[in-house]
Design a protein around this motif. Structure first.
Motif, PDB file in Angstrom:
ATOM      1  N   LEU A  20     -12.550  -0.397 -14.323  1.00 18.94           N
ATOM      2  CA  LEU A  20     -13.573   0.407 -14.999  1.00 18.94           C
ATOM      3  C   LEU A  20     -13.770  -0.001 -16.461  1.00 18.94           C
ATOM      4  O   LEU A  20     -14.912  -0.066 -16.921  1.00 18.94           O
TER       5      LEU A  20
ATOM      6  N   ALA B 146     -16.112  -2.799 -16.204  1.00 16.72           N
ATOM      7  CA  ALA B 146     -17.381  -2.522 -15.525  1.00 16.72           C
ATOM      8  C   ALA B 146     -18.323  -1.705 -16.404  1.00 16.72           C
ATOM      9  O   ALA B 146     -19.525  -2.002 -16.477  1.00 16.72           O
TER      10      ALA B 146
ATOM     11  N   TRP C  10     -15.709   3.419  -6.838  1.00 19.57           N
ATOM     12  CA  TRP C  10     -16.774   2.961  -5.928  1.00 19.57           C
ATOM     13  C   TRP C  10     -16.625   3.590  -4.543  1.00 19.57           C
ATOM     14  O   TRP C  10     -17.623   3.925  -3.894  1.00 19.57           O
TER      15      TRP C  10
ATOM     16  N   LEU D 166     -22.291   0.230 -10.639  1.00 22.68           N
ATOM     17  CA  LEU D 166     -20.937  -0.125 -10.204  1.00 22.68           C
ATOM     18  C   LEU D 166     -20.991  -0.949  -8.925  1.00 22.68           C
ATOM     19  O   LEU D 166     -20.232  -1.918  -8.769  1.00 22.68           O
TER      20      LEU D 166
ATOM     21  N   GLY E 299     -12.066   0.346 -10.678  1.00 24.79           N
ATOM     22  CA  GLY E 299     -13.491   0.331 -10.360  1.00 24.79           C
ATOM     23  C   GLY E 299     -13.728   0.476  -8.871  1.00 24.79           C
ATOM     24  O   GLY E 299     -14.650   1.177  -8.431  1.00 24.79           O
TER      25      GLY E 299
END
Length: 213
Positions: A156, A159, A25, A135, A21
């Protein structure tokens, strides 16, 4: 490692990045079009790419997708693996991913713990740029709760279902019959090498793959 939102710093002693994640990002200020995310050291098969390409050609707003593989196509002969079991609603929308550890080939098959037809996540995603707002919120919440830990990771597969649960996004589950290849164990390498060579021999891929580079 230290690419974090304003107000956050890594704890003393932390040496690793913050997970998948966090990796996505970090691209938030660069990516402006629909995009895909995969693990760089895995082989996903042409059908999975074709399915996601069709999805990304039409996706708009907070509409995402995950290509899901049948469990039987993702195992290693040389040890246990962890897989994210996917659940979807009647409309094909992804609702949750449950991480299951210690899956071995003898667990899979008729009359066994798993049929092998279960759809699992192999971290193969399709997103629109609408991903980044949600995110960012979740990453900040993660850091506020666990940012002092040396090894905590922002994934991920956690998320995206989190965004779905909040009503911030819809994620489609795109099942594929393709086989996933990966070198989970060193002993997997000969099998993966042979499998890819067989696809080249069958004409599914050129060798070299990009002859003009």
């Amino acid at each position: 490692l230290d690419a974090l939102p304003a107000g956050f710093t890594p704890p003393a002693g932390r040496e690793k990045p913050w997970g998948t994640g966090h990796a996505v990002w970090c691209a938030r200020e660069t990516v402006r079009e629909n995009f895909a995310v995969i693990n760089a050291d895995d082989f996903y098969g042409s059908d999975s790419f074709a399915q996601l390409a069709r999805f990304l050609g039409a996706a708009r707003g907070p509409e995402f997708a995950m290509v899901g593989f049948r469990m039987r196509n993702t195992l290693s002969e040389h040890g246990a693996v962890s897989r994210g079991l996917c659940a979807a609603g009647p409309d094909g929308a992804l609702t949750s991913i449950t991480e299951v550890h210690g899956i071995v080939p003898t667990d899979v098959g008729a009359g066994r713990k798993y049929s092998g037809e279960e759809i699992v996540s192999m971290n193969w995603w399709g997103f629109t740029p609408a991903l980044f707002a949600g995110l960012d919120r979740q990453f900040r919440e993660f850091l506020a709760a666990r940012g002092s830990e040396e090894k905590a990771e922002f994934y991920l597969p956690a998320a995206v279902p989190g965004m779905v649960a909040r009503g911030e996004a819809v994620a489609r589950l795109l099942p594929t019959s393709a086989s996933w290849f990966g070198v989970t164990y060193r002993e997997d390498k000969p099998r993966v090498t042979a499998a890819i060579a067989a696809l080249v021999s069958a004409g599914q891929y050129a060798s070299p793959l990009f002859p003009n580079l």
